[in-house]
Design a protein around this motif. Structure first.
Motif, PDB file in Angstrom:
ATOM      1  N   ALA A 180      -2.296  -5.041   6.954  1.00 19.67           N
ATOM      2  CA  ALA A 180      -1.613  -3.416   6.718  1.00 19.67           C
ATOM      3  C   ALA A 180      -1.717  -3.854   5.299  1.00 19.67           C
ATOM      4  N   ILE A 181      -1.922  -2.294   4.453  1.00 21.73           N
ATOM      5  CA  ILE A 181      -1.442  -2.212   3.140  1.00 21.73           C
ATOM      6  C   ILE A 181      -1.096  -1.244   2.955  1.00 21.73           C
ATOM      7  N   GLU A 182      -0.306  -2.142   1.613  1.00 19.95           N
ATOM      8  CA  GLU A 182       0.831   0.024   0.900  1.00 19.95           C
ATOM      9  C   GLU A 182       0.904  -0.430  -0.175  1.00 19.95           C
ATOM     10  N   ILE A 183       0.854   0.454  -0.848  1.00 22.35           N
ATOM     11  CA  ILE A 183       0.880   1.178  -2.224  1.00 22.35           C
ATOM     12  C   ILE A 183       2.101   1.047  -3.307  1.00 22.35           C
ATOM     13  N   PHE A 184       1.962   0.714  -4.132  1.00 19.60           N
ATOM     14  CA  PHE A 184       3.705   0.891  -5.405  1.00 19.60           C
ATOM     15  C   PHE A 184       3.726   2.726  -5.734  1.00 19.60           C
ATOM     16  N   GLN A 185       4.754   2.543  -5.111  1.00 25.06           N
ATOM     17  CA  GLN A 185       4.535   4.905  -6.091  1.00 25.06           C
ATOM     18  C   GLN A 185       5.810   4.873  -7.049  1.00 25.06           C
ATOM     19  N   ALA A 186       5.131   3.439  -8.473  1.00 22.34           N
ATOM     20  CA  ALA A 186       6.198   3.394  -9.422  1.00 22.34           C
ATOM     21  C   ALA A 186       7.683   4.382  -9.447  1.00 22.34           C
ATOM     22  N   ARG A 215       0.223  -4.501  -1.600  1.00 18.31           N
ATOM     23  CA  ARG A 215       0.617  -5.559  -1.093  1.00 18.31           C
ATOM     24  C   ARG A 215       0.245  -5.400   0.012  1.00 18.31           C
ATOM     25  N   TYR A 216      -0.096  -6.575   0.739  1.00 16.93           N
ATOM     26  CA  TYR A 216      -0.588  -6.505   2.290  1.00 16.93           C
ATOM     27  C   TYR A 216       0.034  -7.771   2.377  1.00 16.93           C
ATOM     28  N   LYS A 217      -0.072  -7.261   4.259  1.00 19.43           N
ATOM     29  CA  LYS A 217       0.641  -7.932   4.975  1.00 19.43           C
ATOM     30  C   LYS A 217      -0.283  -8.838   5.833  1.00 19.43           C
ATOM     31  N   VAL A 228       1.768  -9.853   0.772  1.00 22.62           N
ATOM     32  CA  VAL A 228       1.887 -10.790  -0.717  1.00 22.62           C
ATOM     33  C   VAL A 228       1.296  -9.202  -1.903  1.00 22.62           C
ATOM     34  N   GLN A 229       2.148  -9.727  -2.609  1.00 22.44           N
ATOM     35  CA  GLN A 229       1.859  -8.374  -3.760  1.00 22.44           C
ATOM     36  C   GLN A 229       0.680  -8.629  -4.814  1.00 22.44           C
ATOM     37  N   LEU A 230      -0.088  -7.916  -5.008  1.00 22.27           N
ATOM     38  CA  LEU A 230      -1.314  -8.236  -6.741  1.00 22.27           C
ATOM     39  C   LEU A 230      -0.486  -6.547  -7.624  1.00 22.27           C
ATOM     40  N   ASN A 231      -0.514  -7.276  -7.995  1.00 23.01           N
ATOM     41  CA  ASN A 231       0.264  -6.367  -9.511  1.00 23.01           C
ATOM     42  C   ASN A 231      -0.857  -6.216  -9.744  1.00 23.01           C
ATOM     43  N   GLU A 247      -7.157 -12.388  -8.919  1.00 24.66           N
ATOM     44  CA  GLU A 247      -7.184 -13.757  -8.228  1.00 24.66           C
ATOM     45  C   GLU A 247      -5.756 -13.549  -7.357  1.00 24.66           C
ATOM     46  N   ILE A 248      -6.329 -14.109  -6.155  1.00 29.36           N
ATOM     47  CA  ILE A 248      -4.509 -14.025  -5.934  1.00 29.36           C
ATOM     48  C   ILE A 248      -3.565 -15.440  -6.048  1.00 29.36           C
ATOM     49  N   PRO A 249      -1.705 -14.825  -5.830  1.00 31.71           N
ATOM     50  CA  PRO A 249      -1.308 -15.937  -5.817  1.00 31.71           C
ATOM     51  C   PRO A 249      -1.351 -17.200  -5.450  1.00 31.71           C
ATOM     52  N   ALA A 250      -1.027 -17.967  -6.306  1.00 32.64           N
ATOM     53  CA  ALA A 250      -0.869 -19.536  -4.793  1.00 32.64           C
ATOM     54  C   ALA A 250       0.236 -19.831  -3.877  1.00 32.64           C
TER      55      ALA A 250
END
Length: 250
Positions: A180-186, A215-217, A228-231, A247-250
């Motif tokens: 799954a992928i979600e997108i942030f609506q600020a 962010r992806y599940k 995991v959130q990708l800013n 780059e994805i978080p460690a």
């Protein structure tokens, strides 16, 4: 683990490495069959079910595959597998690494390989023997993709700035599936789900303005599902047909 079972474990590992098979062959994987599809350029296809488009022809130097049960409704797209065939006189010990870019079904086969991938299963000067078989038995296992903790998201050409956004995660590092992928609506302070349109293509109508945070599940071989959130993945002035790296978080 007791002393005896520990000794048995290490003896088995030692036997695998030094007596029975070279280390490269100790896959501990599953068994299936593989065939190939015919393209004269030996590469993948630009019309694969995963939605990679033209990129699907060249990823991993063209060593790509269509899969059947490993497709998993599209979440298996982008996964990497180490595959080797099981004809000792014709098949290399190392096998080859392939990337899933398509869906396909064959004669009890889990892998329908590009010709480049099928050829790379062979020992030197033995490729024509494998092509003559048409279908070969294989051993395979899921392995990490060698993308060094980086994602590349492709904004598909059918996207229409700013309202409609369709993306494909081209690189899938590690051994996880994106489910799954979600997108942030600020402006609303909330996460909105993207739709899996097909394969690994995710889209959303009325895409939020500004820099895109996702962010992806993921799920990884029996581990709990996690987000995991990708800013700031995609810039505010994104363009259809462009790719954006993070780059994805460690």
């Amino acid at each position: 683990m007791g002393f005896r079972s520990s000794m048995n474990y290490y003896y088995a590992a030692f036997l695998c490495i030094t007596v029975l098979l070279p280390a490269a062959l100790c896959y501990g994987g599953d068994y299936s069959r593989a065939t190939y599809y015919g393209r004269p350029d030996f590469l993948g296809t630009p019309t694969g079910a995963c939605g990679f488009g033209e990129y699907g022809r060249f990823v991993n130097d063209g060593r790509v595959t269509g899969v059947s049960r490993l497709y998993r409704g599209g979440s298996g797209c982008g996964a990497c597998y180490r595959v080797r065939c099981t004809i000792p006189e014709d098949c290399s010990e190392e096998g080859t690494r392939v990337v899933v870019t398509d869906y396909g079904e064959g004669d009890k086969t889990d892998f329908i390989l590009s010709q480049a991938a099928f050829e790379s299963l062979a020992r030197p000067y033995k490729a024509q023997h494998l092509f003559a078989y048409g279908v070969v038995g294989v051993e395979f296992k899921r392995v990490p993709c060698l993308y060094y903790r980086r994602f590349i998201f492709l904004v598909l050409p059918q996207s229409r700035y700013p309202a409609y956004l369709a993306i494909v995660p081209l690189y899938q590092p590690g051994t996880f599936d994106i489910i799954a992928i979600e997108i942030f609506q600020a402006d609303r302070g909330e996460w909105r789900p993207m739709r899996r349109a097909y394969g690994t293509v995710f889209d959303i109508t009325e895409a939020p303005l500004g820099v895109i945070t996702l962010r992806y599940k993921s799920v990884d071989y029996g581990d709990p599902e996690s987000w995991v959130q990708l800013n700031e993945v995609i810039p505010s002035d994104w363009k259809a047909g462009h790719a954006y790296e993070i780059e994805i978080p460690a």
